[in-house]
Design an enzyme around this catalytic site. Structure first.
Site, PDB file in Angstrom:
ATOM      1  N   SER A  21      46.671 -77.418 -59.101  1.00 24.44           N
ATOM      2  CA  SER A  21      45.535 -76.677 -58.549  1.00 24.44           C
ATOM      3  C   SER A  21      45.381 -77.011 -57.073  1.00 24.44           C
ATOM      4  O   SER A  21      45.086 -78.161 -56.712  1.00 24.44           O
ATOM      5  CB  SER A  21      44.253 -77.046 -59.296  1.00 24.44           C
ATOM      6  N   HIS A  46      48.009 -72.881 -59.361  1.00 27.10           N
ATOM      7  CA  HIS A  46      46.659 -72.524 -59.818  1.00 27.10           C
ATOM      8  C   HIS A  46      45.727 -72.406 -58.608  1.00 27.10           C
ATOM      9  O   HIS A  46      45.636 -73.315 -57.782  1.00 27.10           O
ATOM     10  CB  HIS A  46      46.165 -73.613 -60.782  1.00 27.10           C
ATOM     11  N   ASP A  48      41.837 -71.586 -57.445  1.00 30.05           N
ATOM     12  CA  ASP A  48      40.446 -71.524 -57.907  1.00 30.05           C
ATOM     13  C   ASP A  48      39.576 -70.753 -56.928  1.00 30.05           C
ATOM     14  O   ASP A  48      39.407 -71.175 -55.783  1.00 30.05           O
ATOM     15  CB  ASP A  48      39.890 -72.946 -58.038  1.00 30.05           C
ATOM     16  N   MET A  50      35.806 -69.563 -56.190  1.00 32.93           N
ATOM     17  CA  MET A  50      34.408 -69.842 -56.557  1.00 32.93           C
ATOM     18  C   MET A  50      33.476 -69.104 -55.598  1.00 32.93           C
ATOM     19  O   MET A  50      33.719 -69.110 -54.387  1.00 32.93           O
ATOM     20  CB  MET A  50      34.133 -71.344 -56.447  1.00 32.93           C
ATOM     21  N   HIS A  79      42.241 -68.137 -60.907  1.00 34.14           N
ATOM     22  CA  HIS A  79      41.114 -68.411 -61.804  1.00 34.14           C
ATOM     23  C   HIS A  79      39.836 -67.983 -61.089  1.00 34.14           C
ATOM     24  O   HIS A  79      39.388 -68.652 -60.163  1.00 34.14           O
ATOM     25  CB  HIS A  79      41.125 -69.930 -62.109  1.00 34.14           C
ATOM     26  N   MET A  81      36.166 -67.744 -60.733  1.00 32.27           N
ATOM     27  CA  MET A  81      34.871 -68.278 -61.164  1.00 32.27           C
ATOM     28  C   MET A  81      33.810 -67.531 -60.375  1.00 32.27           C
ATOM     29  O   MET A  81      33.133 -68.097 -59.502  1.00 32.27           O
ATOM     30  CB  MET A  81      34.828 -69.791 -60.900  1.00 32.27           C
ATOM     31  N   MET A 150      38.259 -74.621 -70.298  1.00 29.16           N
ATOM     32  CA  MET A 150      37.727 -75.533 -69.274  1.00 29.16           C
ATOM     33  C   MET A 150      37.420 -76.885 -69.926  1.00 29.16           C
ATOM     34  O   MET A 150      36.621 -76.962 -70.864  1.00 29.16           O
ATOM     35  CB  MET A 150      36.444 -74.966 -68.642  1.00 29.16           C
ATOM     36  N   GLY A 155      33.587 -75.645 -61.180  1.00 30.27           N
ATOM     37  CA  GLY A 155      32.890 -75.718 -59.894  1.00 30.27           C
ATOM     38  C   GLY A 155      33.426 -76.802 -58.979  1.00 30.27           C
ATOM     39  O   GLY A 155      33.311 -76.685 -57.761  1.00 30.27           O
ATOM     40  N   ASP A 188      42.166 -76.780 -68.123  1.00 33.34           N
ATOM     41  CA  ASP A 188      41.791 -76.864 -66.714  1.00 33.34           C
ATOM     42  C   ASP A 188      40.649 -77.849 -66.501  1.00 33.34           C
ATOM     43  O   ASP A 188      39.519 -77.595 -66.914  1.00 33.34           O
ATOM     44  CB  ASP A 188      41.396 -75.466 -66.222  1.00 33.34           C
ATOM     45  N   GLY A 210      44.733 -80.929 -60.539  1.00 35.67           N
ATOM     46  CA  GLY A 210      44.407 -80.946 -59.116  1.00 35.67           C
ATOM     47  C   GLY A 210      44.444 -82.345 -58.568  1.00 35.67           C
ATOM     48  O   GLY A 210      45.436 -82.802 -57.991  1.00 35.67           O
TER      49      GLY A 210
HETATM   50  C1  DX5 Z   1      37.387 -76.620 -61.688  1.00 33.67           C
HETATM   51  C2  DX5 Z   1      38.678 -75.897 -61.399  1.00 33.67           C
HETATM   52  C3  DX5 Z   1      39.911 -76.683 -61.664  1.00 33.67           C
HETATM   53  C4  DX5 Z   1      40.085 -77.873 -60.782  1.00 33.67           C
HETATM   54  C5  DX5 Z   1      40.899 -78.901 -61.535  1.00 33.67           C
HETATM   55  O1  DX5 Z   1      36.332 -75.732 -61.514  1.00 33.67           O
HETATM   56  O2  DX5 Z   1      38.754 -74.716 -62.157  1.00 33.67           O
HETATM   57  O3  DX5 Z   1      41.063 -75.860 -61.584  1.00 33.67           O
HETATM   58  O4  DX5 Z   1      40.763 -77.567 -59.578  1.00 33.67           O
HETATM   59  O5  DX5 Z   1      40.920 -80.039 -60.778  1.00 33.67           O
HETATM   60  P1  DX5 Z   1      41.099 -81.498 -61.390  1.00 33.67           P
HETATM   61  O6  DX5 Z   1      42.461 -81.525 -62.007  1.00 33.67           O
HETATM   62  O7  DX5 Z   1      40.970 -82.363 -60.180  1.00 33.67           O
HETATM   63  O8  DX5 Z   1      40.013 -81.680 -62.396  1.00 33.67           O
HETATM   64 ZN    ZN Z   2      40.745 -73.614 -62.278  1.00 31.31          ZN
END
Ligand code: DX5
Ligand code: ZN
Length: 228
Positions: A21, A46, A48, A50, A79, A81, A150, A155, A188, A210
């Site tokens: 990520s 990946h 993200d 937001m 992804h 959000m 999730m 977030g 995730d 991530g």
């Molecule tokens: C959270 C994201 C994840 C995040 C994962 O809202 O959707 O994709 O980047 O990061 P780690 O692996 O650091 O939890």
């Molecule tokens: Zn994600």
């Protein structure tokens, strides 16, 4: 030119899909970070998105996704959000998204949202917040390519993994098999080398990571570790 989706069919717990990520990447050196992923054993990237409404944080938008896509040699797993994702699915597809996931909680017309993603030639995913039951997927599971489970509240990166995820994943695997769906299961949030094996054993196909990857001195080795 849009790349065609390259979702794998022969995924199993010996050969998981690893999706770093980039939320945890160094945004001032994104080109270098994408090159690292290109050279690694990672399968997808990946991304993200937001909006500060569906989740309490704002991450990146279209110009960043376009820039990532210019350097990426692996499929972009986007992804969303965001609320009203149907307003943005097409532009993210044009920006290079090959797999697009929307949140069930953000979609009163989820079936329509899935059809929209598929009509654009992308693979369709549905993401579930930790409190959302897998039973809510019953009527769409046969139509989708990916379920994003999730394992943290969405977030933020670098949060603690929620242990209930194992049970959720095995129940979801059962639902997928029972319904004849070809959907993959993606985990995730908070994934690391301590929980990856048990997640794969429970039925996960795709691991997003991530913080575990990008905060390490040797990110490629972390990706390799998750892969094996
Ligand atoms: C959270 C994201 C994840 C995040 C994962 O809202 O959707 O994709 O980047 O990061 P780690 O692996 O650091 O939890
Ligand atoms: Zn994600």
């Amino acid at each position: 030119m849009l790349k065609s989706p390259t979702i794998k069919n022969k995924v199993n717990h010996m050969n998981p899909i690893i999706a770093p990520s980039i939320l945890a990447a160094d945004f001032a050196n994104l080109e270098r970070e994408i090159k690292m992923i290109n050279e690694s054993e990672a399968d997808w990237i990946h991304v993200d998105i937001m909006d500060g409404v569906f989740v309490p944080n704002i991450s990146m938008g279209l110009p960043v996704v376009e820039a990532v896509n210019r350097h990426a040699k692996k499929p972009l797993d986007v992804h969303l959000m965001i609320v009203q994702p149907e307003r943005y699915v097409e532009v993210f597809r044009k920006a290079g998204a090959e797999i697009i996931s929307v949140h069930l909680e953000a979609c009163p017309h989820l079936h329509r949202n899935i059809q929209q993603i598929k009509s654009l030639g992308a693979k369709a995913g549905v993401a579930l917040n930790p409190h959302t039951s897998i039973n809510q997927l019953e009527n769409v599971i046969a139509d989708i390519d990916l379920v994003v489970v999730m394992s943290v509240n969405p977030g933020f990166g670098a949060q603690k993994f929620i242990e209930n995820t194992y049970r959720k994943v095995s129940d979801l695997k059962e639902l997928i098999i029972k319904s004849g769906s070809k959907s993959l299961i993606e985990i995730d949030g908070g994934v690391n080398q301590q929980n990856s094996k048990a997640l794969l054993k429970a039925g996960a196909d795709v691991l997003v990571a991530g913080n575990f990857v990008f905060s390490a001195p040797d990110p490629k080795a972390m990706i390799k570790g998750l892969k094996s």
